[in-house]
Motif scaffolding. Sequence first.
Motif, PDB file in Angstrom:
ATOM      1  N   ALA A  55      20.753   5.242  20.837  1.00  0.00           N
ATOM      2  CA  ALA A  55      20.567   4.425  19.518  1.00  0.00           C
ATOM      3  C   ALA A  55      21.678   3.854  18.882  1.00  0.00           C
ATOM      4  CB  ALA A  55      19.873   5.667  18.582  1.00  0.00           C
ATOM      5  N   GLY A  56      21.540   2.743  18.503  1.00  0.00           N
ATOM      6  CA  GLY A  56      22.584   1.858  17.871  1.00  0.00           C
ATOM      7  C   GLY A  56      22.040   1.275  16.493  1.00  0.00           C
ATOM      8  N   ASP A  57      22.829   0.352  15.804  1.00  0.00           N
ATOM      9  CA  ASP A  57      22.500  -0.107  14.753  1.00  0.00           C
ATOM     10  C   ASP A  57      21.240  -0.960  14.943  1.00  0.00           C
ATOM     11  OD1 ASP A  57      24.195   1.405  13.255  1.00  0.00           O
ATOM     12  OD2 ASP A  57      25.934  -0.375  13.510  1.00  0.00           O
ATOM     13  N   ILE A  58      21.353  -1.764  16.160  1.00  0.00           N
ATOM     14  CA  ILE A  58      20.329  -2.874  16.582  1.00  0.00           C
ATOM     15  C   ILE A  58      19.050  -2.408  17.074  1.00  0.00           C
ATOM     16  CG2 ILE A  58      19.883  -4.925  17.617  1.00  0.00           C
ATOM     17  CD1 ILE A  58      23.108  -5.572  17.400  1.00  0.00           C
ATOM     18  N   GLU A  59      19.207  -1.260  18.097  1.00  0.00           N
ATOM     19  CA  GLU A  59      17.972  -0.959  18.643  1.00  0.00           C
ATOM     20  C   GLU A  59      18.460   0.618  19.341  1.00  0.00           C
ATOM     21  OE1 GLU A  59      17.331  -2.905  22.398  1.00  0.00           O
ATOM     22  OE2 GLU A  59      19.259  -2.517  23.207  1.00  0.00           O
ATOM     23  N   VAL A  91      26.471  13.853  22.441  1.00  0.00           N
ATOM     24  CA  VAL A  91      25.277  14.217  22.554  1.00  0.00           C
ATOM     25  C   VAL A  91      24.582  15.183  21.447  1.00  0.00           C
ATOM     26  CG1 VAL A  91      23.783  15.675  24.151  1.00  0.00           C
ATOM     27  CG2 VAL A  91      25.561  14.619  25.020  1.00  0.00           C
ATOM     28  N   VAL A  92      23.447  14.656  21.212  1.00  0.00           N
ATOM     29  CA  VAL A  92      22.659  15.277  19.821  1.00  0.00           C
ATOM     30  C   VAL A  92      21.244  15.458  20.618  1.00  0.00           C
ATOM     31  CG1 VAL A  92      21.755  15.043  17.597  1.00  0.00           C
ATOM     32  CG2 VAL A  92      23.731  13.943  18.244  1.00  0.00           C
ATOM     33  N   ALA A  93      20.573  16.677  20.409  1.00  0.00           N
ATOM     34  CA  ALA A  93      19.303  16.867  20.936  1.00  0.00           C
ATOM     35  C   ALA A  93      18.240  16.171  19.933  1.00  0.00           C
ATOM     36  CB  ALA A  93      18.808  18.544  20.563  1.00  0.00           C
ATOM     37  N   TYR A  94      17.483  15.694  20.526  1.00  0.00           N
ATOM     38  CA  TYR A  94      16.418  14.548  19.770  1.00  0.00           C
ATOM     39  C   TYR A  94      16.106  15.290  18.437  1.00  0.00           C
ATOM     40  CZ  TYR A  94      12.119  12.122  18.658  1.00  0.00           C
ATOM     41  OH  TYR A  94      11.621  11.123  17.896  1.00  0.00           O
ATOM     42  N   ASP A  95      15.478  16.487  18.362  1.00  0.00           N
ATOM     43  CA  ASP A  95      15.110  17.263  17.035  1.00  0.00           C
ATOM     44  C   ASP A  95      15.836  17.135  16.213  1.00  0.00           C
ATOM     45  OD1 ASP A  95      12.477  17.474  18.145  1.00  0.00           O
ATOM     46  OD2 ASP A  95      12.952  19.593  18.703  1.00  0.00           O
ATOM     47  N   ASP A  96      17.414  17.573  16.439  1.00  0.00           N
ATOM     48  CA  ASP A  96      18.380  17.472  15.605  1.00  0.00           C
ATOM     49  C   ASP A  96      18.784  16.040  14.983  1.00  0.00           C
ATOM     50  OD1 ASP A  96      19.002  20.393  15.689  1.00  0.00           O
ATOM     51  OD2 ASP A  96      20.328  19.916  17.334  1.00  0.00           O
ATOM     52  N   TYR A  97      18.628  15.009  15.914  1.00  0.00           N
ATOM     53  CA  TYR A  97      18.880  13.798  15.553  1.00  0.00           C
ATOM     54  C   TYR A  97      17.832  13.299  14.374  1.00  0.00           C
ATOM     55  CZ  TYR A  97      19.866   8.474  16.155  1.00  0.00           C
ATOM     56  OH  TYR A  97      20.157   7.332  15.811  1.00  0.00           O
ATOM     57  N   VAL A  98      16.519  13.785  14.561  1.00  0.00           N
ATOM     58  CA  VAL A  98      15.450  13.391  13.778  1.00  0.00           C
ATOM     59  C   VAL A  98      15.568  14.038  12.114  1.00  0.00           C
ATOM     60  CG1 VAL A  98      13.001  13.483  13.197  1.00  0.00           C
ATOM     61  CG2 VAL A  98      13.830  12.560  15.254  1.00  0.00           C
ATOM     62  N   GLN A  99      15.909  15.447  12.559  1.00  0.00           N
ATOM     63  CA  GLN A  99      16.121  16.221  11.382  1.00  0.00           C
ATOM     64  C   GLN A  99      17.147  15.889  10.460  1.00  0.00           C
ATOM     65  OE1 GLN A  99      16.682  20.341  12.355  1.00  0.00           O
ATOM     66  NE2 GLN A  99      17.101  20.941  10.171  1.00  0.00           N
ATOM     67  N   HIS A 100      18.445  15.477  10.992  1.00  0.00           N
ATOM     68  CA  HIS A 100      19.461  15.162  10.305  1.00  0.00           C
ATOM     69  C   HIS A 100      19.811  13.556   9.971  1.00  0.00           C
ATOM     70  CE1 HIS A 100      20.736  19.127  10.422  1.00  0.00           C
ATOM     71  NE2 HIS A 100      20.695  19.331  11.627  1.00  0.00           N
ATOM     72  N   GLY A 102      19.887  10.885  12.144  1.00  0.00           N
ATOM     73  CA  GLY A 102      20.656   9.967  13.151  1.00  0.00           C
ATOM     74  C   GLY A 102      21.802  10.771  13.363  1.00  0.00           C
ATOM     75  N   GLU A 103      22.673   9.849  14.024  1.00  0.00           N
ATOM     76  CA  GLU A 103      23.993  10.428  14.429  1.00  0.00           C
ATOM     77  C   GLU A 103      25.048  10.993  13.673  1.00  0.00           C
ATOM     78  OE1 GLU A 103      27.767   8.917  17.121  1.00  0.00           O
ATOM     79  OE2 GLU A 103      25.754   7.815  17.423  1.00  0.00           O
ATOM     80  N   VAL A 126      19.864  12.468  22.758  1.00  0.00           N
ATOM     81  CA  VAL A 126      20.391  11.238  22.200  1.00  0.00           C
ATOM     82  C   VAL A 126      22.035  11.190  22.578  1.00  0.00           C
ATOM     83  CG1 VAL A 126      20.617   9.647  20.378  1.00  0.00           C
ATOM     84  CG2 VAL A 126      18.679  11.169  20.456  1.00  0.00           C
ATOM     85  N   ILE A 127      22.426  10.137  23.302  1.00  0.00           N
ATOM     86  CA  ILE A 127      23.747  10.067  23.874  1.00  0.00           C
ATOM     87  C   ILE A 127      24.311   8.763  23.456  1.00  0.00           C
ATOM     88  CG2 ILE A 127      25.066  10.354  25.906  1.00  0.00           C
ATOM     89  CD1 ILE A 127      22.733  11.737  27.265  1.00  0.00           C
TER      90      ILE A 127
END
Length: 133
Positions: A55-59, A91-100, A102-103, A126-127
């Motif tokens: 996941a980046g700024d663009i896509e 690395v961020v687990a998907y659930d943590d990425y959504v909960q917080h 983003g990166e 999410v890597i």
Amino acid sequence: RDVIAICAKMEEDMTGLSDEERHEFLKEYGVEESGLEKVIHAGYETLGLVSYFTAGDIEARAWTIHRGWTAPKAASVIHTDFERGFIKAEVVAYDDYVQHDGEAGAKAAGALRIEGKDYVVKDGDVIHFRFNV
């Protein structure tokens, strides 16, 4: 072998619905996921596949790999240079990425991990790969 029951009429009725409308439609019938989603999940499981995200700024993109692949091998599906020049994976687990949100939020919450060459990628990670060639 597993059997997946699918109601073709329900699948047809969901055609053209937005994600939100589809979710409400399934909820009305007490169903958590569509028949198509069940088939996809069963197919991935049967074939030994998982997905990770970048996941980046663009896509944001999902990448499909074989279960058990290490971070450098998983990076190779993006580009072979990523495997060859692998340094580390953030690395961020998907659930943590959504909960917080983003990166950056995950990093501030301490949910971002630095993993090395032996890290086995988990479904939904999410890597962000660091590499040098």
